[in-house]
Structures are given as structure tokens and as C-alpha cells.
Design a protein around this motif. Structure first.
Motif, short mmCIF file in Angstrom:
data_model
loop_
_atom_site.label_atom_id
_atom_site.label_comp_id
_atom_site.label_asym_id
_atom_site.label_seq_id
_atom_site.Cartn_x
_atom_site.Cartn_y
_atom_site.Cartn_z
N ALA A 131 0.81 -1.21 0.00
CA ALA A 131 0.00 0.00 0.00
C ALA A 131 0.85 1.27 0.00
CB ALA A 131 -0.92 0.00 1.22
N GLU A 177 -3.66 9.65 4.93
CA GLU A 177 -4.62 8.85 4.16
C GLU A 177 -5.61 8.12 5.07
OE1 GLU A 177 -2.71 7.82 -0.10
OE2 GLU A 177 -1.99 6.54 1.53
N ILE A 188 -11.89 5.91 0.68
CA ILE A 188 -10.81 5.11 1.27
C ILE A 188 -9.60 5.14 0.35
CG2 ILE A 188 -10.15 2.78 1.97
CD1 ILE A 188 -13.20 2.27 2.41
N ASP A 189 -8.42 5.33 0.94
CA ASP A 189 -7.18 5.36 0.16
C ASP A 189 -6.44 4.02 0.19
OD1 ASP A 189 -7.07 8.31 -0.47
OD2 ASP A 189 -7.08 8.41 1.72
N VAL A 190 -6.49 3.35 1.34
CA VAL A 190 -5.75 2.10 1.53
C VAL A 190 -6.66 1.09 2.21
CG1 VAL A 190 -3.89 1.01 2.87
CG2 VAL A 190 -3.45 3.14 1.63
N ALA A 247 -13.76 3.17 -2.58
CA ALA A 247 -12.36 3.53 -2.82
C ALA A 247 -12.22 4.83 -3.60
CB ALA A 247 -11.66 2.40 -3.57
N ARG A 248 -11.24 5.61 -3.21
CA ARG A 248 -10.91 6.83 -3.93
C ARG A 248 -10.01 6.50 -5.13
NH1 ARG A 248 -10.55 11.81 -1.30
NH2 ARG A 248 -8.36 12.02 -1.89
N ALA A 266 -6.59 4.27 -5.07
CA ALA A 266 -6.56 3.48 -3.84
C ALA A 266 -5.74 2.21 -4.04
CB ALA A 266 -7.98 3.12 -3.40
N ARG A 267 -5.08 1.79 -2.97
CA ARG A 267 -4.27 0.57 -3.01
C ARG A 267 -4.84 -0.46 -2.03
NH1 ARG A 267 -2.81 5.40 -2.00
NH2 ARG A 267 -1.18 4.92 -0.47
N HIS A 287 -10.84 4.15 -11.77
CA HIS A 287 -10.29 4.82 -10.59
C HIS A 287 -8.82 4.49 -10.36
CE1 HIS A 287 -14.47 5.74 -9.82
NE2 HIS A 287 -14.14 6.43 -8.74
N ILE A 335 -7.37 1.75 -9.40
CA ILE A 335 -7.21 1.03 -8.14
C ILE A 335 -6.30 -0.19 -8.35
CG2 ILE A 335 -8.45 -0.28 -6.36
CD1 ILE A 335 -10.92 1.46 -7.08
#
Length: 346
Positions: A145, A151, A222-224, A241-242, A245-246, A278, A280
């Protein structure tokens, strides 16, 4: 002075292969001969051993890609353990009284190849902390991540062995907001009060759908994600998820603990359109792919434990006889944090 080993040891044997989730009735406590250590071997008096969800997969026999062998009916159980060396063979690097880790838990004494043991040393303040699953949480956050300051992190299965460390570690690494999930409202309260989670969603709770709860817990997205569950929780996390995101996938408990599978698969519906649009990323974490993580984690874990910045939530179940019940309770989600069996010796 370490006590001399006995001629035999009690151990837990898989008595029958279950059709669904293993229960206490599928195990026996047996006594096995314990030979003297030969060249390069040691006898270890186990003090604690880990009870972990992956045993479901090993018992189910679906072990493709897993660096451990299956467990068949008649086999002794095994898993991470920590204990004291009580006898050594010629050429062993250890001496009686040394404390080591190894993979022959689920028995009171173990005859182990010395090169399969790891010295405990003083890096952690307590030997049992070597049985934590924190290395997976730390590796997922730092290697996959690559968590950035400020984040928002979402941890599924936050009350488990990985999740009870993933959230607090994410905070220490700079996360701005940490959200978890658990199916128990009581555990949700503990995650907030004891471990500093900002919010916890409870799948199936009357407070709205999982997606609605996530929207309230992480209104900016959510970023992670550190995912130990999969299933509907992974699907909901993707929807929240943004961009960029990871997702670090550490486990798949939704499939592993299903009575309708053998523990080696966890299908889930994923919106691949959202993944693409996105940007992701979803990656699975395996410690064998990141051999540098273990020592780095141990150093930081030890420092955080000593400073009080981190705790090691765990439940110690006393006595080898209770190990099968402890495994069943783990499957039922009855414990908070890591579950270990403690082996008292008079």
C-alpha cells in the motif's frame, strides 16, 4: 537450568477429516515418543503455540500456493510456536535454556532441526509476541500500500490477529483516519476504545448496509485497504475507494471459514470497471515475497511495545487439551486479537 526432556510428549492429532469446519470432535490428544536429539537437532519445551485460521485450509487440503503441507487424518497438527531448548544434539548452535521459535507447535515438546529454529533474543519484550501476525499487517502497509501521511485506511476483520495490529500500526505510520470492520458490536466498541480506530462498521448490523456504514465512516472515501476477509466486505471497500486506492489482500476469511468450502477459495464479485476508471490496485501479500520485512517489523514492533505506542492484543488459552476448542472458537469469532495456547509446566 533447563529441565531434561521426557521420553514422550502429548500432542494434538487430527483424528478425522471434517466435511465442513473442524470441531473439537475431529481431534485427539495423543502421546508420542520423543527421541533424543541427533546431530543438528534440538528438543524444545513449547511455551506457546499459535492458533490460526490457515489451519482450516491445511485440513481442507486445498494448499496450492501455500508454503505448508496439508494435514491428513492421523497427522499431528503443527504451527508457529515459541519455547525453551531443553536438549541439544552435536553441532547445534543452541544451548539448553535458549528460547526459540519454530513450526512444530500443537505439542508439549518438539524434536526440531536446529536450522528450522529462530533465536528469540531480546528484540521483543515478551517471547509470545513473536507469534503475532503483525509482520503481515506491517508488510502490507509498507510494501504494497505504501501508506502516505494523512490517508484513510480501511481494515477488514479488524478484531483478528492481523487487524488488531493493522489499525494501530497504520496510525503510527501516519494514517489520518482508520476504519475497521467486525461482525461483533462489542468488538467494534473495543476497537475504538482500546486500539484507536476512528470508526468501525458492523456487517449485518441494523445501522444500514455495509456500503452505507462505510459512507458514514469514511465520507471522503478510502485510500488504503488491508483486507483479511474478502467477500462482501471487499466488494463494499471497492465501491468506497478513492482514485488511486491501493488494496493489500492479506487473507480471505470469507471463503476460508465457510462451512461450504474446503478453505482454499474465496470467490467475490468485483466491479472491474471501477478498478480501471479509478486506477485502483489490488495485490496479494505474502511474507515469502518480502523476506526483509520480518526483521524490520520485529525491530519496530519491539520499540513500539516498549514505548507503549503499541500493544499486542492476544488471548492465551491454557492447556494443550483446550487447543481444539480454541480453534473452533477462533472460527466462530469468539476471541479478540491473536489466539495462542499456553502450555504451563510444573
Amino acid at each position: 537450568m533447563a529441565a531434561a526432556p521426557p521420553s514422550g510428549t502429548r500432542a494434538i492429532q487430527l483424528a478425522a477429516t471434517p466435511k465442513g469446519l473442524p470441531g473439537p470432535e475431529h481431534f485427539d490428544v495423543v502421546t508420542q515418543p520423543l527421541g533424543a536429539p541427533g546431530p543438528g537437532q534440538v528438543v524444545v519445551r513449547n511455551q506457546h503455540f499459535l492458533v490460526f485460521p490457515g489451519l482450516r485450509t491445511l485440513i481442507g487440503g486445498e494448499v496450492e500456493g501455500v508454503p505448508l503441507p496439508p494435514v491428513h487424518a492421523g497427522d499431528l497438527m503443527f504451527g508457529p510456536a515459541v519455547g525453551e531448548v531443553v536438549a541439544v544434539g552435536a553441532g547445534s548452535p543452541f544451548r539448553p535454556g535458549d528460547v526459540v521459535t519454530h513450526l512444530l507447535g500443537w505439542r508439549e515438546y518438539a524434536l526440531v532441526e536446529a536450522d528450522r529454529c529462530g533465536p528469540v533474543g531480546g528484540v521483543l519484550p515478551s517471547p509470545v509476541a513473536h507469534l503475532s501476525s503483525g509482520a503481515a499487517a506491517y508488510g502490507a502497509l509498507t510494501r504494497l500500500a505504501e501508506l502516505r501521511t494523512g490517508e484513510t485506511v480501511f481494515v477488514t476483520g479488524a478484531a483478528g490477529g492481523v487487524g488488531t495490529l493493522a489499525g494501530p500500526v497504520a496510525r503510527l505510520l501516519g494514517a489520518g483516519r482508520v476504519v475497521g470492520s467486525t461482525r461483533s458490536p462489542a468488538k467494534a466498541d473495543r476497537l475504538v476504545a482500546e486500539l484507536g480506530y476512528d470508526a468501525v462498521v458492523v456487517p449485518g448490523a441494523p445501522g444500514g448496509t455495509l456500503g452505507e456504514q462505510l459512507g458514514e465512516a469514511a465520507p471522503e472515501g478510502i485510500d488504503v485497504v488491508v483486507d483479511t476477509v474478502g467477500g462482501e466486505q471487499l466488494t463494499a471497500a471497492l465501491a468506497a475507494a478513492r482514485r488511486g486506492a491501493r488494496f493489500a489482500l492479506v487473507g480471505a476469511l470469507s471463503g476460508q471459514l465457510s462451512p461450504d468450502t474446503r478453505g482454499g477459495s474465496a470467490p467475490v464479485g468485483i466491479d472491474t470497471y471501477r478498478v480501471v476508471t479509478h486506477g485502483i490496485t489490488l495485490r496479494g501479500y505474502s511474507g515469502t515475497d518480502h523476506p526483509d520485512v520480518a526483521d524490520e517489523w520485529a525491530t519496530r514492533f519491539g520499540a513500539w511495545l516498549r514505548s507503549g505506542d503499541l500493544t499486542f492484543p492476544h488471548v492465551a488459552v491454557p492447556g494443550i487439551e483446550r487447543a481444539p476448542q480454541a480453534l473452533s472458537e477462533l472460527f466462530e469469532g469468539r476471541h479478540f486479537g491473536t489466539v495462542v495456547v499456553e502450555l504451563p509446566h510444573g
